[in-house]
Design a protein around this motif. Structure first.
Motif, PDB file in Angstrom:
ATOM      1  N   GLY A 195      -9.627   3.205  -3.749  1.00 25.82           N
ATOM      2  CA  GLY A 195      -9.334   1.775  -3.835  1.00 25.82           C
ATOM      3  C   GLY A 195     -10.597   0.950  -3.966  1.00 25.82           C
ATOM      4  N   ASP A 227      -3.837  -7.228  -4.883  1.00 27.91           N
ATOM      5  CA  ASP A 227      -3.265  -6.045  -4.238  1.00 27.91           C
ATOM      6  C   ASP A 227      -1.749  -6.132  -4.082  1.00 27.91           C
ATOM      7  OD1 ASP A 227      -3.580  -7.842  -2.209  1.00 27.91           O
ATOM      8  OD2 ASP A 227      -5.060  -6.649  -1.114  1.00 27.91           O
ATOM      9  N   SER A 228      -1.155  -7.271  -4.455  1.00 30.07           N
ATOM     10  CA  SER A 228       0.290  -7.329  -4.706  1.00 30.07           C
ATOM     11  C   SER A 228       0.535  -8.503  -5.646  1.00 30.07           C
ATOM     12  CB  SER A 228       1.094  -7.490  -3.402  1.00 30.07           C
ATOM     13  OG  SER A 228       0.679  -8.640  -2.712  1.00 30.07           O
ATOM     14  N   ASP A 255       6.196  -1.491   0.789  1.00 31.84           N
ATOM     15  CA  ASP A 255       5.381  -0.357   0.304  1.00 31.84           C
ATOM     16  C   ASP A 255       5.316  -0.335  -1.225  1.00 31.84           C
ATOM     17  OD1 ASP A 255       4.928   0.308   2.893  1.00 31.84           O
ATOM     18  OD2 ASP A 255       6.359   1.964   2.963  1.00 31.84           O
ATOM     19  N   ARG A 258       2.977  -3.240  -2.681  1.00 28.80           N
ATOM     20  CA  ARG A 258       1.525  -3.168  -2.487  1.00 28.80           C
ATOM     21  C   ARG A 258       0.901  -2.221  -3.498  1.00 28.80           C
ATOM     22  NH1 ARG A 258       1.632  -2.943   3.700  1.00 28.80           N
ATOM     23  NH2 ARG A 258       1.548  -5.157   4.157  1.00 28.80           N
ATOM     24  N   ARG A 260      -1.511  -0.224  -3.480  1.00 26.06           N
ATOM     25  CA  ARG A 260      -2.496   0.465  -2.629  1.00 26.06           C
ATOM     26  C   ARG A 260      -3.475   1.228  -3.498  1.00 26.06           C
ATOM     27  NH1 ARG A 260      -1.724   1.647   2.879  1.00 26.06           N
ATOM     28  NH2 ARG A 260      -2.669   3.674   2.623  1.00 26.06           N
ATOM     29  N   GLY A 337      -9.281   3.674   4.255  1.00 27.44           N
ATOM     30  CA  GLY A 337      -8.369   2.693   4.822  1.00 27.44           C
ATOM     31  C   GLY A 337      -7.994   2.970   6.269  1.00 27.44           C
ATOM     32  N   ARG A 340      -1.394   4.414   8.662  1.00 30.39           N
ATOM     33  CA  ARG A 340      -0.278   3.570   8.232  1.00 30.39           C
ATOM     34  C   ARG A 340       0.726   3.288   9.344  1.00 30.39           C
ATOM     35  NH1 ARG A 340       1.076   5.314   2.053  1.00 30.39           N
ATOM     36  NH2 ARG A 340       2.262   3.389   2.099  1.00 30.39           N
TER      37      ARG A 340
END
Ligand code: FAD
Length: 409
Positions: A195, A227-228, A255, A258, A260, A337, A340
């Motif tokens: 990312g 990112d979204s 989910d 996003r 990601r 990251g 989750r």
């Protein structure tokens, strides 16, 4: 007793403090709003992460900042034109990190938020007849209401092999956990992650060294401006999200929304240039084996991965990796990251148990529309509020949306 205690002095905590300060009534003098955080100053975690990855411009536009009024950052930038110039990157007028940071300092100073920082880590919350008692590692604090803004997680995601290497003395670090040095001099570094944090970290290191910089990503580079989709900030997508009562479906919507592990086009272009000029070696692969060699270096054994990513959003800079391809490095930097699972650790676990607060099947809290966690005195913002705010909950604009719900007006 405080009127408001904000737990967490990051991006969300500072914005909430600013909004509560701006909307407070006469019965709430400034010193009845406080922020609790273990760091010596506000925004430390954010500043550390931003410095580690060496980001020059934010990914979000200039209207996403920590003050209440949406034009505040631009108004500040214009006022300070003579001093530093207005620095926005196209598209969408994204502020430079320097401008954003100076504006944050201005917001904190003008509302004297730094004077209202209490040092400590909240451990447990207890009910009082007329409020709450927050137990910290630095004494108890009584408040009528609390806003929990403890962020996306104390625990960065560590692959198992990386933990083992570190335990065995390997130089393995996580860019969300500690302040990284400006340069690793002539040590070759391998960055793990696909990312924006991973790519920016690799670019920063490649600019400051003649040693090799490798980037290992489990998937092809995914290119997305944000990112979204910005439709998640307003009714375009949020209306359907709020109509959905099935919390498993809400989780899936978040989910899926996003992006990601994605990077914006300008960072992608910089990576392409660095890969073509040989300053970064990029591998699309997973680590199948790792060990410390006799001369103290780290050897990673790789296997190619196929990700099935949608082709229009993907750019492949990487060389082909044959299975069992091995690379050596002096230092491994993880940009993998956060875990989750539900953030907040023991503090949130205790709150769920002690107050019987509701959570969704994914474990995340279930706040009401005004972000109260089904308790008249407990409010949430950031990652903890994402089942109500939606996919942008963790971002700066998520803090702004939370501010409007908790302190309208
Ligand atoms: C490198 C990077 C770049 C980003 N760029 C952008 C961008 O351009 N635009 C955008 O919108 N978003 C961006 N983000 C995402 C987002 O803005 C950040 O993740 C943001 O920092 C989240 O804010 P937060 O306040 O929820 O968490 P944090 O910033 O992590 O702050 C939480 C604070 O709470 C404290 N805390 C935790 N537990 C407790 C406790 N029990 N008691 C007391 N205090 C506690 C922590 O120590 C910390 O100081 C970026 C993120 C990163 C990492």
């Amino acid at each position: 007793m405080l009127k408001w205690l904000i737990i967490g002095g990051g991006v969300h905590g500072v914005h909430l403090a600013c909004v509560l300060d701006a909307t407070r009534r006469q019965d709430c003098p400034r010193d009845r709003i406080a922020i609790l955080d273990p760091h010596p100053s506000l925004l430390e975690r954010w500043r550390r992460a931003a410095a580690n990855v060496g980001m020059a411009y934010l990914r979000s536009p200039r209207v996403h900042h920590l003050d209440k009024a949406s034009n505040s950052l631009h108004a500040y930038a214009v006022t300070h034109r003579g001093e530093a110039g207005i620095k926005y990157a196209p598209p969408y007028n994204r502020p430079s990190l320097d401008l954003f940071d100076r504006h944050c300092r201005e917001v904190i100073a003008s509302r004297r938020l730094d004077k209202r920082l209490l040092h400590g880590m909240a451990r447990r919350v207890r009910a009082l007849p007329d409020g709450l008692r927050v137990e910290t590692d630095n004494g108890d604090i009584a408040a009528e209401r609390i806003v929990v803004c403890t962020g996306p997680g104390e625990h960065a995601a560590w692959p198992e092999w990386a933990t083992t290497l570190k335990t065995n003395g390997g130089d393995v670090r996580h860019c969300l956990e500690e302040r990284l040095p400006g340069t690793f001099a002539h040590r070759d570094v391998c960055v793990l992650g696909g990312g924006i944090s991973a790519v920016q970290t690799a670019l920063r290191l490649a600019a400051g060294t003649t040693a090799a910089v490798a980037l290992i990503s489990r998937h092809d580079i995914r290119v997305h401006q944000f990112d979204s989709d910005p439709g998640w900030i307003g009714p375009k997508y949020l209306s359907a999200f709020h109509r959905t009562n099935d919390l498993r479906v809400r989780r899936r919507m978040i989910d899926n929304a996003r992006h990601r592990g994605s990077i914006p086009p300008d960072i992608c272009a910089a990576l392409t240039t660095a890969v073509r000029s040989g300053r970064i070696q990029h591998y699309i692969a997973r680590v199948t084996n790792s060990r410390i060699t006799v001369n103290g270096r780290i050897r990673l054994v790789l296997a190619a991965t196929t990700t099935g990513d949608e082709p229009e959003a993907v750019q492949n800079h990487a060389g082909h990796v044959a299975d069992d391809h091995a690379i050596d490095a002096a230092t491994i930097l993880l940009a993998t990251g956060h875990n989750r699972s539900r953030p907040g650790g023991d503090l949130i676990d205790h709150m769920v148990a002690d107050f019987g607060l509701p959570c969704a099947p994914c474990g995340f809290p279930l706040p009401k529309a005004d972000l109260r966690w089904h308790h008249p005195r407990i409010y949430l913002s950031g990652a903890l509020a994402e089942l109500e705010i939606g996919p942008v909950a963790r971002n700066i604009v998520g803090a702004r949306l939370a501010g409007r719900r908790i302190a309208p007006g």
